[in-house]
Design an enzyme around this catalytic site. Sequence first.
Site, PDB file in Angstrom:
ATOM      1  N   HIS A 180       0.820  -1.215   0.000  1.00 59.82           N
ATOM      2  CA  HIS A 180       0.000   0.000   0.000  1.00 59.82           C
ATOM      3  C   HIS A 180       0.852   1.263   0.000  1.00 59.82           C
ATOM      4  O   HIS A 180       1.997   1.273   0.470  1.00 59.82           O
ATOM      5  CB  HIS A 180      -0.940   0.021   1.208  1.00 59.82           C
ATOM      6  CG  HIS A 180      -0.231   0.111   2.525  1.00 59.82           C
ATOM      7  ND1 HIS A 180       0.300   1.287   3.016  1.00 59.82           N
ATOM      8  CD2 HIS A 180       0.045  -0.835   3.451  1.00 59.82           C
ATOM      9  CE1 HIS A 180       0.860   1.064   4.190  1.00 59.82           C
ATOM     10  NE2 HIS A 180       0.728  -0.224   4.472  1.00 59.82           N
ATOM     11  N   GLU A 204      -1.904  -6.573   7.554  1.00 58.27           N
ATOM     12  CA  GLU A 204      -0.542  -6.382   8.051  1.00 58.27           C
ATOM     13  C   GLU A 204      -0.292  -7.260   9.273  1.00 58.27           C
ATOM     14  O   GLU A 204      -1.239  -7.725   9.927  1.00 58.27           O
ATOM     15  CB  GLU A 204      -0.347  -4.899   8.404  1.00 58.27           C
ATOM     16  CG  GLU A 204       0.992  -4.506   9.007  1.00 58.27           C
ATOM     17  CD  GLU A 204       2.189  -4.837   8.124  1.00 58.27           C
ATOM     18  OE1 GLU A 204       2.415  -6.040   7.878  1.00 58.27           O
ATOM     19  OE2 GLU A 204       2.901  -3.912   7.714  1.00 58.27           O
ATOM     20  N   ARG A 205       0.966  -7.484   9.571  1.00 57.86           N
ATOM     21  CA  ARG A 205       1.332  -8.146  10.828  1.00 57.86           C
ATOM     22  C   ARG A 205       0.745  -7.354  11.998  1.00 57.86           C
ATOM     23  O   ARG A 205       0.768  -6.125  12.013  1.00 57.86           O
ATOM     24  CB  ARG A 205       2.852  -8.180  10.936  1.00 57.86           C
ATOM     25  CG  ARG A 205       3.357  -8.567  12.310  1.00 57.86           C
ATOM     26  CD  ARG A 205       4.841  -8.270  12.438  1.00 57.86           C
ATOM     27  NE  ARG A 205       5.274  -8.461  13.816  1.00 57.86           N
ATOM     28  CZ  ARG A 205       6.492  -8.176  14.256  1.00 57.86           C
ATOM     29  NH1 ARG A 205       7.394  -7.676  13.429  1.00 57.86           N
ATOM     30  NH2 ARG A 205       6.808  -8.378  15.515  1.00 57.86           N
TER      31      ARG A 205
END
Length: 227
Positions: A8, A86-87
């Site tokens: 992104h 995301e993580r």
Amino acid sequence: MELVFIRHGFSEWNAKNLFTGWRDVNLTERGIEEAKAAGKKLLEAGYEFDIAFTSVLTRAIKTCNIVLEESNQLWIPQVKHWRLNERHYGALQGLDKKATAEQYGDEQVHIWRRSYDVSPPDLDPQDPNSAHNDRRYALLPKDVVPNAENLKITLERVLPFWEDQIAPALLSGKRVLVTAHGNSLRALAKHIIGISDEEIMAFEIPTGQPLVLKLDEQLNFVEKFYL
């Protein structure tokens, strides 16, 4: 065949140097321009897609939409899935990275951020900002929603989506775009390319840059390059 990854565009919390993870933040003007540039690169290079996969977080979804619009492909099917998020940075989410390093020490924060299998402290599930309190994840089993992740756990999360959706799409002949996040894409790249636990720590994917993975007919890795 080719698989295209795009991290992104630059987000509001990238700009503020805050840990983001599963917190939902928007793109900055810079991030929007990065996504537009990525779409134009794909258009100029002649890339056409049959399906796009993205996460359920705004910054990735908007990047996907902008990229497809700029490349005249906004009409193709998009699949949004939490496994591409995301993580999860646990209790660090929303904290300033520099201030966190001052509090816990540079070495500890570096371990949390870059080690393959060490997670940061858990975020309390009762915290108002916990994913447990976000209706995006309301239908998921409670034990599936993370409170913190390392890259190893992130890979374990994204791998079923690769096996169930992305890989079958590629094997059926579809041209695939994946617009997601730094760590979810790093995890996928680790699996596809065969990057070691040690080497993955230095493997970075910049925001808004199309990364092309060339694969053979059995999805074995051949080469990678940026447009």
